[in-house]
Design an enzyme around this catalytic site. Structure first.
Site, short mmCIF file in Angstrom:
data_model
loop_
_atom_site.label_atom_id
_atom_site.label_comp_id
_atom_site.label_asym_id
_atom_site.label_seq_id
_atom_site.Cartn_x
_atom_site.Cartn_y
_atom_site.Cartn_z
N GLY A 193 20.02 7.77 -34.75
CA GLY A 193 19.36 8.62 -33.76
C GLY A 193 20.05 8.52 -32.41
O GLY A 193 20.07 9.48 -31.63
N ALA A 194 20.61 7.36 -32.14
CA ALA A 194 21.26 7.17 -30.84
C ALA A 194 22.45 8.11 -30.69
O ALA A 194 22.79 8.52 -29.57
CB ALA A 194 21.69 5.72 -30.68
N GLY B 36 0.81 -1.22 0.00
CA GLY B 36 0.00 0.00 0.00
C GLY B 36 0.84 1.26 0.00
O GLY B 36 1.75 1.44 -0.80
N GLY B 37 0.53 2.16 0.94
CA GLY B 37 1.24 3.43 1.02
C GLY B 37 2.74 3.25 1.24
O GLY B 37 3.53 4.12 0.87
#
Ligand code: HXC
Length: 510
Positions: free
Chosen positions: A404-405, A169-170
């Site tokens: 692109g790298a 949970g939290g």
């Protein structure tokens, strides 16, 4: 007077006893330390000052008024690590499983507020089952207040979460909003809901380790940034880690004394790159040979190993290192590597930590698995992160920088400050073979001809000089001089100021 002193001592004793000897013994028998034992190891000897030791919950439902434990399941306060102040809280699993009540939340919030006000890091040691079930919405509200402060402090002070027991949970959502999460192997778990609830809801039978152990979160989910074998090792590593971190976004990086000369040349680097461009080599060797005393603190070592991220120092001052790793998938950029590095770059940029990038990347990983998994968006995260970063950026291309790298990996075009290349660098749209096969498709059936085309492309582009002729590379450097070059560049960039147009915040492709 004596009685009053005795009363104080008695109250302190009661608080220190937590959930009682039986539960403390159970904690020890699982190989776990108690909250106070952990803080003693984490902090400098005798430096811990505890706050709110006598706070008790105010719940009256489910017979809770009968079971009040001073401290209410969390030990809070401040201390020092190697002389530098940190705020801390440690969940006490022996008290209602460390779960969070309204008053427990108030203790945490006080520490979060003080850490933010005083601009010092906060470390949480988690061993807890989330919101206290008996308190209902009061506990949920308490967690909401904790989350709010996590977000407000994000990018202002470092927030570190150490997971040291079963957490749900939290107690997993708050860590998820902090900067780094570390776990203890075999005794710590992170899940939104535990194996019992999973079985009820989905009929899936799974152990706590399979659902949320360190083995999962350091390799598959990438939720955790590192894991260690036991409580003691984890806490000692946290002390080492904190030495790398600035106190806040305005404090500047810490400076540690170093015996390592800034101008140390390392001639073994001249033979690091194999003659065969398709042979791998270990990029970590370069990193450890460049940083002060070879001291490198790796982040996410076991996830997306095709990229390496971590902290080192140059001339005693912290740097963030991002490096393609040719040993794994040839150092290709895929979704996981892009996400991993992007988050690291953003942390460094938040906290004024200069970035040193070592590049040997054959491109982005092609294929449906990557495309369906959102490679475009994940790759964009790294491109975005490097581009928006205004900290000093020094890049060294050791071998391949394709496609692109090349742009993504802290190239000149996206505001890197100093870009070096080794003489072995190859900067091109793609590798010679792939390029020749596309450009000269008609020659594909003629091995001799295509080989000639490949050689032509190699000669033209498999070097750093085409980029250097355009000023995209500032200088082609000898590998052995990499450390002195980077040290000088970082010294020169120390007072860098870079403008970014006013905005509320950017819209990073999440
Ligand atoms: C009150 C709790 C508790 C909780 C554990 N305990 N979790 N008490 N509230 N949330 C108590 C147990 O009753 C037990 O008390 C002691 O802590 C130890 O728990 P065990 O179950 O015996 O330990 P273990 O088997 O190790 O299991 C640990 C656990 C499990 C995996 C954490 O207790 C568990 O699943 N708890 C519930 C987790 C959960 O669903 N929490 C609510 C999440 S909602 P005794 O007296 O026997 O020592 C939430 C909202 C936040 O947090 C918002 C998120 C966005």
């Amino acid at each position: 007077m004596k009685e009053v002193l005795e009363e104080l001592e008695m109250r302190r004793e009661k608080a220190r006893a937590g959930g009682g000897q039986k539960r403390i013994d159970a904690q020890h028998s699982r190989g776990k330390l108690t909250a106070r034992e952990r803080l003693e190891l984490l902090l400098d000897d005798g430096s811990f000052e505890e706050f709110d030791m006598y706070v008790e919950h105010r719940c009256t439902d489910f017979g809770m008024e009968e079971t009040k434990v001073p401290g209410d399941g969390v030990v809070t306060g401040w201390g020092t690590i190697n002389g530098r102040v940190v705020y801390v809280f440690a969940k006490d699993f022996t008290v209602f499983g460390g779960s969070l009540s309204e008053t427990h939340a108030q203790k945490m919030i006080k520490i979060q507020d003080m850490a933010l006000k005083n601009r010092v890091p906060i470390i949480g040691l988690f061993d807890a089952g989330g919101a206290r079930i008996q308190e209902g919405v009061a506990a949920l509200g308490g967690y909401g207040e904790v989350f709010l402060r996590n977000v407000q402090a994000s990018g202002v002070i470092p927030q570190i979460s150490v997971i040291m027991g079963p957490c749900a949970g939290g107690d997993v959502y708050s860590p998820a909003m902090t900067d780094f999460i570390f776990m203890v192997r075999d005794t710590s778990y992170m899940f939104v809901t535990g194996p019992d609830v999973v079985k009820t809801v989905t009929k899936e039978e799974v152990t706590a380790e399979e659902l949320g152990g360190a083995s999962i979160h350091t390799t598959k989910s990438s939720i955790a940034d590192g894991a260690y074998d036991n409580d003691v090792e984890t806490l000692l590593q946290m002390r080492r880690f904190m030495d790398f971190l600035p106190a806040s976004n305005l404090s500047g990086v810490p400076e540690l004394p170093t015996q390592d000369p800034w101008d140390r040349a390392d001639h073994s680097l001249d033979t690091l790159i194999p003659d065969n461009p398709n042979m791998p080599y270990d990029m970590k060797e370069l990193i450890t040979k460049v940083v002060d005393e070879g001291d490198f603190f790796e982040i996410q070592e076991d996830f997306a190993k095709n990229i390496v991220t971590g902290f080192g120092r140059m001339e005693g001052r912290t740097i963030g290192v991002v490096a393609n790793q040719p040993m794994v998938l040839a150092g290709v950029l895929d979704s996981d590597a892009s996400r991993k590095a992007a988050r690291f770059v953003r942390f460094c940029d938040c906290f004024q930590i200069p970035l040193v990038t070592f590049v040997d990347v054959p491109g982005f990983l092609p294929g449906t698995a990557q495309e369906y998994g959102g490679l475009i968006k994940h790759g964009a995260k790294l491109l975005f992160a490097f581009t928006e970063a205004t900290v000093p950026k020094v890049t060294v291309i050791t071998r391949k920088a394709y496609g692109g790298a090349y742009d993504v990996m802290s190239s000149k075009h996206i505001r890197a400050d100093v870009n070096y290349a080794w003489p072995t660098a190859e900067i091109a749209v793609m590798g010679p073979k792939g390029a020749a096969e596309i450009l000269y498709r008609a020659d594909l059936n003629d091995p001799e001809k295509i080989q000639k085309r490949i050689a032509e492309y190699e000669k033209r582009f498999a070097n750093p000089f085409v980029a250097a002729e355009r000023g995209y590379i500032d200088e082609v450097i000898m590998p052995h001089g990499t450390r002195p070059r980077i040290a000088r560049a970082l010294r020169m960039l120390q007072n860098k100021e870079a403008e970014t147009p006013w905005k509320k915040h950017n819209n990073l492709p999440l």
